[in-house]
Design a protein around this motif. Sequence first.
Motif, PDB file in Angstrom:
ATOM      1  N   ILE A  82       0.834  -1.203   0.000  1.00 59.93           N
ATOM      2  CA  ILE A  82       0.000   0.000   0.000  1.00 59.93           C
ATOM      3  C   ILE A  82       0.864   1.247   0.000  1.00 59.93           C
ATOM      4  O   ILE A  82       0.564   2.231  -0.682  1.00 59.93           O
ATOM      5  N   HIS A  83       1.969   1.234   0.738  1.00 57.59           N
ATOM      6  CA  HIS A  83       2.870   2.386   0.719  1.00 57.59           C
ATOM      7  C   HIS A  83       3.449   2.603  -0.685  1.00 57.59           C
ATOM      8  O   HIS A  83       3.641   3.755  -1.111  1.00 57.59           O
ATOM      9  N   LYS A  84       3.714   1.538  -1.406  1.00 54.87           N
ATOM     10  CA  LYS A  84       4.201   1.689  -2.781  1.00 54.87           C
ATOM     11  C   LYS A  84       3.134   2.360  -3.643  1.00 54.87           C
ATOM     12  O   LYS A  84       3.436   3.250  -4.455  1.00 54.87           O
ATOM     13  N   VAL A  85       1.879   1.936  -3.469  1.00 56.68           N
ATOM     14  CA  VAL A  85       0.789   2.550  -4.227  1.00 56.68           C
ATOM     15  C   VAL A  85       0.642   4.018  -3.863  1.00 56.68           C
ATOM     16  O   VAL A  85       0.490   4.882  -4.739  1.00 56.68           O
ATOM     17  N   VAL A  86       0.690   4.315  -2.561  1.00 59.02           N
ATOM     18  CA  VAL A  86       0.585   5.700  -2.097  1.00 59.02           C
ATOM     19  C   VAL A  86       1.706   6.540  -2.703  1.00 59.02           C
ATOM     20  O   VAL A  86       1.477   7.651  -3.215  1.00 59.02           O
ATOM     21  N   ARG A  87       2.922   6.035  -2.668  1.00 54.85           N
ATOM     22  CA  ARG A  87       4.074   6.759  -3.235  1.00 54.85           C
ATOM     23  C   ARG A  87       3.840   7.084  -4.696  1.00 54.85           C
ATOM     24  O   ARG A  87       4.066   8.221  -5.146  1.00 54.85           O
ATOM     25  N   ASP A  88       3.382   6.104  -5.479  1.00 54.62           N
ATOM     26  CA  ASP A  88       3.166   6.322  -6.911  1.00 54.62           C
ATOM     27  C   ASP A  88       2.057   7.342  -7.166  1.00 54.62           C
ATOM     28  O   ASP A  88       2.174   8.190  -8.059  1.00 54.62           O
ATOM     29  N   VAL A  89       0.978   7.257  -6.378  1.00 57.34           N
ATOM     30  CA  VAL A  89      -0.142   8.174  -6.573  1.00 57.34           C
ATOM     31  C   VAL A  89       0.244   9.598  -6.188  1.00 57.34           C
ATOM     32  O   VAL A  89      -0.120  10.563  -6.876  1.00 57.34           O
ATOM     33  N   LEU A  90       0.981   9.760  -5.084  1.00 52.37           N
ATOM     34  CA  LEU A  90       1.430  11.090  -4.680  1.00 52.37           C
ATOM     35  C   LEU A  90       2.313  11.718  -5.755  1.00 52.37           C
ATOM     36  O   LEU A  90       2.178  12.900  -6.081  1.00 52.37           O
ATOM     37  N   LEU A  91       3.210  10.930  -6.295  1.00 48.61           N
ATOM     38  CA  LEU A  91       4.110  11.438  -7.329  1.00 48.61           C
ATOM     39  C   LEU A  91       3.327  11.856  -8.569  1.00 48.61           C
ATOM     40  O   LEU A  91       3.528  12.950  -9.118  1.00 48.61           O
ATOM     41  N   LEU A  92       2.409  11.008  -9.001  1.00 48.54           N
ATOM     42  CA  LEU A  92       1.601  11.314 -10.183  1.00 48.54           C
ATOM     43  C   LEU A  92       0.751  12.560  -9.966  1.00 48.54           C
ATOM     44  O   LEU A  92       0.687  13.441 -10.835  1.00 48.54           O
ATOM     45  N   ALA A  93       0.101  12.658  -8.813  1.00 49.00           N
ATOM     46  CA  ALA A  93      -0.795  13.780  -8.542  1.00 49.00           C
ATOM     47  C   ALA A  93      -0.052  15.107  -8.535  1.00 49.00           C
ATOM     48  O   ALA A  93      -0.524  16.106  -9.088  1.00 49.00           O
ATOM     49  N   HIS A  94       1.128  15.152  -7.914  1.00 49.88           N
ATOM     50  CA  HIS A  94       1.882  16.399  -7.857  1.00 49.88           C
ATOM     51  C   HIS A  94       2.456  16.772  -9.232  1.00 49.88           C
ATOM     52  O   HIS A  94       2.530  17.962  -9.575  1.00 49.88           O
ATOM     53  N   ARG A  95       2.829  15.786 -10.022  1.00 53.67           N
ATOM     54  CA  ARG A  95       3.258  16.067 -11.394  1.00 53.67           C
ATOM     55  C   ARG A  95       2.129  16.716 -12.183  1.00 53.67           C
ATOM     56  O   ARG A  95       2.331  17.690 -12.911  1.00 53.67           O
ATOM     57  N   GLN A  96       0.929  16.167 -12.027  1.00 51.43           N
ATOM     58  CA  GLN A  96      -0.210  16.695 -12.769  1.00 51.43           C
ATOM     59  C   GLN A  96      -0.573  18.107 -12.323  1.00 51.43           C
ATOM     60  O   GLN A  96      -0.912  18.963 -13.149  1.00 51.43           O
ATOM     61  N   ALA A  97      -0.506  18.364 -11.027  1.00 49.03           N
ATOM     62  CA  ALA A  97      -0.829  19.703 -10.526  1.00 49.03           C
ATOM     63  C   ALA A  97       0.071  20.751 -11.177  1.00 49.03           C
ATOM     64  O   ALA A  97      -0.382  21.859 -11.507  1.00 49.03           O
ATOM     65  N   PHE A  98       1.354  20.422 -11.385  1.00 50.89           N
ATOM     66  CA  PHE A  98       2.258  21.370 -12.032  1.00 50.89           C
ATOM     67  C   PHE A  98       2.055  21.392 -13.545  1.00 50.89           C
ATOM     68  O   PHE A  98       1.994  22.452 -14.171  1.00 50.89           O
ATOM     69  N   ALA A  99       1.913  20.216 -14.152  1.00 51.57           N
ATOM     70  CA  ALA A  99       1.789  20.138 -15.608  1.00 51.57           C
ATOM     71  C   ALA A  99       0.495  20.783 -16.114  1.00 51.57           C
ATOM     72  O   ALA A  99       0.421  21.181 -17.282  1.00 51.57           O
ATOM     73  N   TRP A 100      -0.513  20.886 -15.250  1.00 50.96           N
ATOM     74  CA  TRP A 100      -1.786  21.504 -15.644  1.00 50.96           C
ATOM     75  C   TRP A 100      -1.872  22.976 -15.228  1.00 50.96           C
ATOM     76  O   TRP A 100      -2.932  23.582 -15.273  1.00 50.96           O
ATOM     77  N   ILE A 101      -0.759  23.572 -14.814  1.00 52.21           N
ATOM     78  CA  ILE A 101      -0.760  24.920 -14.245  1.00 52.21           C
ATOM     79  C   ILE A 101      -1.330  25.972 -15.201  1.00 52.21           C
ATOM     80  O   ILE A 101      -2.010  26.914 -14.771  1.00 52.21           O
ATOM     81  N   ASP A 102      -1.099  25.819 -16.503  1.00 51.08           N
ATOM     82  CA  ASP A 102      -1.596  26.829 -17.434  1.00 51.08           C
ATOM     83  C   ASP A 102      -3.115  26.804 -17.554  1.00 51.08           C
ATOM     84  O   ASP A 102      -3.712  27.773 -18.040  1.00 51.08           O
ATOM     85  N   THR A 103      -3.742  25.721 -17.109  1.00 48.31           N
ATOM     86  CA  THR A 103      -5.204  25.649 -17.110  1.00 48.31           C
ATOM     87  C   THR A 103      -5.785  26.312 -15.867  1.00 48.31           C
ATOM     88  O   THR A 103      -6.765  27.060 -15.944  1.00 48.31           O
ATOM     89  N   TRP A 104      -5.175  26.083 -14.704  1.00 52.47           N
ATOM     90  CA  TRP A 104      -5.779  26.571 -13.457  1.00 52.47           C
ATOM     91  C   TRP A 104      -5.173  27.869 -12.932  1.00 52.47           C
ATOM     92  O   TRP A 104      -5.752  28.501 -12.042  1.00 52.47           O
TER      93      TRP A 104
END
Length: 287
Positions: free
Chosen positions: A210-232
């Motif tokens: 579960i910690h591995k899953v959490v790590r992957d999801v946290l990494l993906l979510a924060h990448r998306q928050a930055f990569a979508w910055i021009d939208t928000w």
Amino acid sequence: MLLKEYRICMPLSVEEYQRGQLYMINRHSNEQSESGEGVEVIKNEPVYTEENGDGQFTEKRIHLNNRLPNWARSFVPSIYVTEKAWNYYPYTITEYTCPWLPRLHIHIETRYEDNNGHNNDFSCAKVSKEIDPKEFAKREVIHLDLAYDKVPDKHYKADEDCTKFKSIKTGRGPLKPNWRESHSPIMCSYKLVQVKFEVWGMQTKVESYIHKVVRDVLLLAHRQAFAWIDTWYDMTFDNIRRYESEIQEKTNAKVKSESTDFPTTPTSPTIPSVQLPGTSKTKAWGT
């Protein structure tokens, strides 16, 4: 119980990330939802405590219907994880439970700070009533780099690669090696993640998974928050809240489109507990 602290820096300020986080969570949930599966919002309402002040409480069900093997679906037509979150930004609490796995409990406390992740005085344990100070002292601290730590291949998208992405509106990016030492602005999400699965013979394996899953999801979510910055980036907080309301209606409609008769209690206690983590869907755990 397995306790780890994740630190994820962002090329944003804490004030900016508040809007980016809300946008990302809702867009991500919508993209991950489909007929009969995904994120259903049960409650979204203001909350207040003397200790933390005004905040927002949400309760969601993350439906995993189509991810169950066929034999399991014959016993349980619908299975879901419950997420309860208390957002007192820049401090949040998130909990995950599952009616079919009563011994599984995930507790996440987060603080957002305008620094590069080297505040070693940070301690969610001073607030949490669940964390044993002795366990807190033994926690593993993990620094995640949203640009150079690898996400699972199935979730990789070139336009979300922070080593290549450049924001048109802010001029930020691409992120170079050691960007956390010199970038301005910069902030850090400090996440204390406690995973409990107290089942003899399976505890260590499941908690680590579960910690591995959490790590992957946290990494993906924060990448998306930055990569979508021009939208928000130009959206006001009110704009973000309206977007949130619209998206939640859409995701709820998607989840319910296949069946509105989701059972609220387990119909069989015999489903193997290891099946739940085995899903290709992702969720922004406690972001």
